[in-house]
Design a protein around this motif. Structure first.
Motif, PDB file in Angstrom:
ATOM      1  N   HIS A   1       0.856  -1.190   0.000  1.00  0.00           N
ATOM      2  CA  HIS A   1       0.000   0.000   0.000  1.00  0.00           C
ATOM      3  C   HIS A   1       0.886   1.232   0.000  1.00  0.00           C
ATOM      4  CE1 HIS A   1      -3.028   2.954   1.125  1.00  0.00           C
ATOM      5  NE2 HIS A   1      -3.958   2.051   0.857  1.00  0.00           N
TER       6      HIS A   1
ATOM      7  N   SER B   1       1.769   2.701   3.286  1.00  0.00           N
ATOM      8  CA  SER B   1       2.199   1.769   4.336  1.00  0.00           C
ATOM      9  C   SER B   1       3.303   2.349   5.213  1.00  0.00           C
ATOM     10  CB  SER B   1       2.663   0.455   3.707  1.00  0.00           C
ATOM     11  OG  SER B   1       3.739   0.676   2.808  1.00  0.00           O
TER      12      SER B   1
ATOM     13  N   GLU C   1      -8.267  -1.322   5.901  1.00  0.00           N
ATOM     14  CA  GLU C   1      -8.033  -0.811   4.551  1.00  0.00           C
ATOM     15  C   GLU C   1      -8.340   0.685   4.478  1.00  0.00           C
ATOM     16  OE1 GLU C   1      -9.218  -1.844  -0.085  1.00  0.00           O
ATOM     17  OE2 GLU C   1     -10.474  -2.586   1.555  1.00  0.00           O
TER      18      GLU C   1
ATOM     19  N   ASN D   1      -6.022   3.901   3.442  1.00  0.00           N
ATOM     20  CA  ASN D   1      -6.453   4.776   2.348  1.00  0.00           C
ATOM     21  C   ASN D   1      -6.502   6.240   2.773  1.00  0.00           C
ATOM     22  OD1 ASN D   1      -6.670   2.753   0.449  1.00  0.00           O
ATOM     23  ND2 ASN D   1      -8.868   2.429   0.766  1.00  0.00           N
TER      24      ASN D   1
ATOM     25  N   THR E   1      -3.249   8.201   2.390  1.00  0.00           N
ATOM     26  CA  THR E   1      -2.662   8.445   1.073  1.00  0.00           C
ATOM     27  C   THR E   1      -2.571   9.938   0.780  1.00  0.00           C
ATOM     28  OG1 THR E   1      -4.826   8.284   0.008  1.00  0.00           O
ATOM     29  CG2 THR E   1      -3.516   6.269   0.124  1.00  0.00           C
TER      30      THR E   1
ATOM     31  N   GLY F   1      -3.450   0.064  -2.973  1.00  0.00           N
ATOM     32  CA  GLY F   1      -3.033  -1.152  -2.289  1.00  0.00           C
ATOM     33  C   GLY F   1      -2.081  -2.004  -3.084  1.00  0.00           C
TER      34      GLY F   1
ATOM     35  N   PRO G   1      -0.196  -5.522   2.339  1.00  0.00           N
ATOM     36  CA  PRO G   1      -0.346  -4.071   2.226  1.00  0.00           C
ATOM     37  C   PRO G   1       0.604  -3.302   3.118  1.00  0.00           C
ATOM     38  CG  PRO G   1      -2.227  -5.045   3.347  1.00  0.00           C
ATOM     39  CD  PRO G   1      -1.425  -6.179   2.805  1.00  0.00           C
TER      40      PRO G   1
END
Length: 456
Positions: A21, A24, A288, A292, A295, A363, A398
């Motif tokens: 990801h 990450s 998840e 996200n 990001t 991801g 991820p």
């Protein structure tokens, strides 16, 4: 094609610095401060070996990507990194990416032969042809934009490399102290390869590797890439979102292998899979979403542009992605176009906003992201495996280390309980564990081109 009852899954750990990801590295448990240390990669590989995974795999491009402002884009050279892993492991395979465009056959054959010898037969080569303009700049050359030209060079590269690895017959070393004879010159051969793109002369500087050749891996899904894979690949890394697409690719590759005079089992097909795992489905989705939300849109937009050549701005984040931008998905003529098709399929089926698309790609860059409980992840793996879509998976956690630990601690035991995945390694080499034969030496039993002839 359906699975035979005696088949066993193959699972690789696809290692990146902090996980697949793009955010990450911002995760609270991220090892970002240690990603240029041997211990970081050794720890991951040892954990993978304890879980009996087939191999660890490193991707590579010999250039710094422009995303370095918002993520750890710098990366170590993979063959050297794998040599450090070989020193602290015993059974797990060691697969490195290397380009036929920016190496020469002799030096790359030496690197992989050395890794195979030092690891006791665990080396694998992910063969790429590299169309990157940034990589070309680093080697003072023009990029190779034409897939046909790149794969023509790759074809000659493999012919030359296999001649080099076969240069010493398996029984060339005598090591007779009494007579003073170390090797039999009649069983050491010159490569003597001359093609349109490459030429290699001399005999190889080391004995034949334990596996004969490192396991030959290929990751291209283009038309040229598939034709190349049918002739050479023993394992294929690929990206699919839907089982029906994976089944079609699987059937095509297996048929191509048969047409090339090979057996279907000579090619192991491993789609990428990036699992978000929670004790409940809601917990997995929360994990998840947590990543996200970390990001950076500017990073994702650059990634999208690099991945599929589509450029959009931050003003478009909450608007639906225009379908017309992906209208030219068409035939797969190169590997960039194959990934373009994957993303185009997501846009067509899901009609996401740009922000939603960036999250879908954050991801695993177009590889399949699967979110759920350990049983749900195992169910999906089993379905793809038993319904002719995969021989196993390239596991793309991820984030490290937690995302990988969740997979090996909670998913792998389920697969083992179902009889789908090994509890002990079948052998000591990567070929043995993948169920691949050791290639015969093309020079065995012939005097032609041997050192004995040269001495005479």
């Amino acid at each position: 094609m359906s699975a035979r009852p005696d088949r066993q899954l193959h699972l690789n750990l696809f290692i990146t610095a902090t996980g697949h990801h793009e955010a990450s590295w911002r995760h609270p448990g991220s090892p970002v401060e240690n990603i240029y240390t041997a211990k970081h990669f050794q720890d991951l590989a040892q954990r993978a070996e304890a879980a009996k995974l087939d191999a660890v795999f490193f991707a590579d491009i010999p250039a710094l990507t422009p995303q370095v402002e918002h993520g750890p884009a710098g990366h170590l050279e993979p063959i050297t990194t794998l040599a450090s892993i070989a020193a602290v492991t015993e059974r797990i395979g060691l697969i490195a990416t290397a380009s036929t465009t920016y190496y020469e056959p002799y030096n790359l054959a030496r690197l992989f032969a050395s890794l195979d010898h030092l690891s006791g037969g665990r080396a694998g080569w992910n063969i790429v042809t590299t169309a990157s303009a940034a990589a070309a700049e680093n080697f003072g050359s023009e990029p190779f934009p034409d897939p046909a030209q790149r794969y023509a060079r790759a074809e000659e590269f493999l012919q030359a490399a296999t001649r080099l690895w076969d240069s010493w017959e398996d029984d060339a070393i005598i090591a007779d102290r009494a007579s003073g004879r170390y090797a039999d010159p009649a069983k050491i051969h010159r490569a003597d390869f001359a093609g349109s793109h490459l030429s290699v002369g001399g005999a190889f500087s080391a004995p034949r590797p334990p596996q004969g050749y490192p396991v030959l891996v290929q990751a291209g899904s283009s038309n040229e890439g598939r034709a190349f894979a049918a002739r050479w690949a023993e394992a294929i890394f690929t990206a699919h979102q839907r089982i029906e697409d994976a089944q079609a690719f699987y059937a095509d590759i297996k048929s191509g292998a048969i047409s090339a005079g090979r057996r279907p089992d000579d090619v192991v097909i491993l789609p990428g899979l990036s699992p978000f795992i929670g004790s409940t489905a809601a917990e997995a989705h929360d994990l998840e979403q947590e990543l996200n939300e970390l990001t950076v849109p500017a990073y994702g937009l650059r990634q999208l542009s690099a991945l599929v050549g589509v450029t959009l701005g931050e003003d478009d984040l909450d608007r639906p992605v225009p379908l017309e931008l992906f209208a030219g998905a068409g035939d797969v003529t190169d590997n960039n176009r194959s990934r373009f098709q994957v993303v185009a399929g997501i846009v067509e089926r899901e009609r996401p906003t740009l922000r939603g698309l960036l999250h879908r790609l954050a991801g695993a860059r177009g590889h399949r992201v699967l979110t759920g409980t350990p049983d749900q992840i195992a169910d999906s793996i089993e379905e793809w495996f038993t319904r002719g879509a995969a021989d196993g998976f390239n596991v793309m956690p991820p984030f490290h280390p937690g995302g990988f630990e969740a997979f090996v601690d909670h998913v792998v035991p389920i697969l083992q309980q179902r009889g789908l995945f090994r509890t002990e390694y079948e052998g000591r080499t990567l070929r043995e564990n993948l169920g691949l034969e050791r290639p015969a030496n093309q020079y065995a039993g012939t005097l032609a081109g041997s050192l004995a002839e040269a001495i005479a």
